[in-house]
Write a protein that holds these residues in place. Structure first.
Motif, PDB file in Angstrom:
ATOM      1  N   LYS A 174      55.308 -54.648 -38.459  1.00  0.00           N
ATOM      2  CA  LYS A 174      54.434 -53.349 -39.482  1.00  0.00           C
ATOM      3  C   LYS A 174      54.527 -51.973 -38.214  1.00  0.00           C
ATOM      4  N   GLN A 175      53.514 -52.629 -36.501  1.00  0.00           N
ATOM      5  CA  GLN A 175      53.578 -51.668 -36.228  1.00  0.00           C
ATOM      6  C   GLN A 175      54.938 -50.486 -35.724  1.00  0.00           C
ATOM      7  N   LEU A 176      56.135 -51.050 -36.004  1.00  0.00           N
ATOM      8  CA  LEU A 176      57.070 -49.904 -35.246  1.00  0.00           C
ATOM      9  C   LEU A 176      57.301 -49.847 -36.319  1.00  0.00           C
ATOM     10  N   LYS A 177      57.063 -50.110 -37.457  1.00  0.00           N
ATOM     11  CA  LYS A 177      57.888 -49.535 -39.269  1.00  0.00           C
ATOM     12  C   LYS A 177      56.645 -48.500 -39.361  1.00  0.00           C
ATOM     13  N   LYS A 178      55.207 -48.166 -38.983  1.00  0.00           N
ATOM     14  CA  LYS A 178      54.915 -48.020 -39.049  1.00  0.00           C
ATOM     15  C   LYS A 178      54.530 -46.445 -37.842  1.00  0.00           C
ATOM     16  N   ALA A 179      55.023 -46.790 -37.292  1.00  0.00           N
ATOM     17  CA  ALA A 179      54.936 -45.586 -35.560  1.00  0.00           C
ATOM     18  C   ALA A 179      56.651 -44.689 -36.549  1.00  0.00           C
ATOM     19  N   ASN A 180      57.743 -45.778 -36.982  1.00  0.00           N
ATOM     20  CA  ASN A 180      59.246 -45.256 -37.056  1.00  0.00           C
ATOM     21  C   ASN A 180      58.415 -44.068 -38.531  1.00  0.00           C
ATOM     22  N   LYS A 181      57.773 -44.640 -39.377  1.00  0.00           N
ATOM     23  CA  LYS A 181      57.266 -43.489 -40.332  1.00  0.00           C
ATOM     24  C   LYS A 181      56.499 -42.404 -39.641  1.00  0.00           C
ATOM     25  N   THR A 182      55.869 -42.669 -39.143  1.00  0.00           N
ATOM     26  CA  THR A 182      55.144 -41.343 -38.283  1.00  0.00           C
ATOM     27  C   THR A 182      55.457 -40.380 -37.525  1.00  0.00           C
ATOM     28  N   VAL A 183      57.515 -40.960 -37.057  1.00  0.00           N
ATOM     29  CA  VAL A 183      57.246 -39.719 -35.816  1.00  0.00           C
ATOM     30  C   VAL A 183      58.577 -39.214 -36.863  1.00  0.00           C
TER      31      VAL A 183
END
Length: 193
Positions: A174-183
């Motif tokens: 979830k954190q990786l998905k969120k970070a990808n979305k933010t990037v």
């Protein structure tokens, strides 16, 4: 301790205590009685010659063992160990009495048989004392249950660790998905400006 144990242990111990005192008082006679049996044992096991060659010492050790273990049994102290020691002395006593008994007449053979049956009964009684747990679990039972409890604890920890691992893995995803979305959002904002 139950009333039966409270009465039975001292009653059983009295014969062993009296025999131990008699053996210590008259160790010469006991040594003479032991000599034929010890000679047979020495012939079968030459490595035991240092013990079997000294019937006087064996008689004193036998008497002291009967006196000490009988006293401990009568007092209710270390009853299983006392029972085990008394079993050994009773077996030796049964063998010695049986081998040394006169068998010339029918009455002597009858007395020999009665003494053997009495000794076998005493062996059975002290064996029961040796395995009596007095309502408390024995060492083998406790060790088995400790192993079972440990096995269950390890299995439970393993399940918990598996659950936590999966939970951490989901959180990381979830954190990786969120970070990808933010990037991507940040990159799109930089490219669009």
């Amino acid at each position: 301790m139950s009333i039966v144990r409270l009465l039975a242990r001292p009653l059983l111990a009295t014969g062993f205590i009296a025999a131990g005192v008699d053996r210590l008082r008259d160790s010469d006679q006991t040594a003479q009685q032991l000599r034929p049996t010890l000679d047979r044992v020495g012939a079968m096991m030459p490595s035991a010659a240092s013990v079997t060659g000294n019937p006087q010492l064996v008689a004193k050790v036998l008497g002291a063992t009967q006196l000490g273990a009988g006293s401990l049994l009568a007092l209710g102290k270390l009853p299983r160990l006392s029972g085990l020691l008394l079993t050994g002395t009773a077996v030796l006593n049964a063998v010695v009495e049986y081998k040394n008994a006169e068998t010339d007449t029918a009455d002597e053979r009858k007395a020999r048989r009665a003494a053997l049956l009495k000794n076998l009964s005493l062996i059975g009684a002290v064996l029961l004392v040796a395995v009596d747990t007095n309502g408390r679990p024995g060492l083998a039972w406790r060790a088995g249950h400790l192993a079972d409890d440990t096995r269950r604890s390890v299995a439970s920890l393993s399940k918990d660790a598996g659950r936590k691992s999966r939970s951490v893995q989901k959180d990381a995803a979830k954190q990786l998905k969120k970070a990808n979305k933010t990037v991507r959002t940040t990159a799109a904002g930089i490219v669009g400006s």
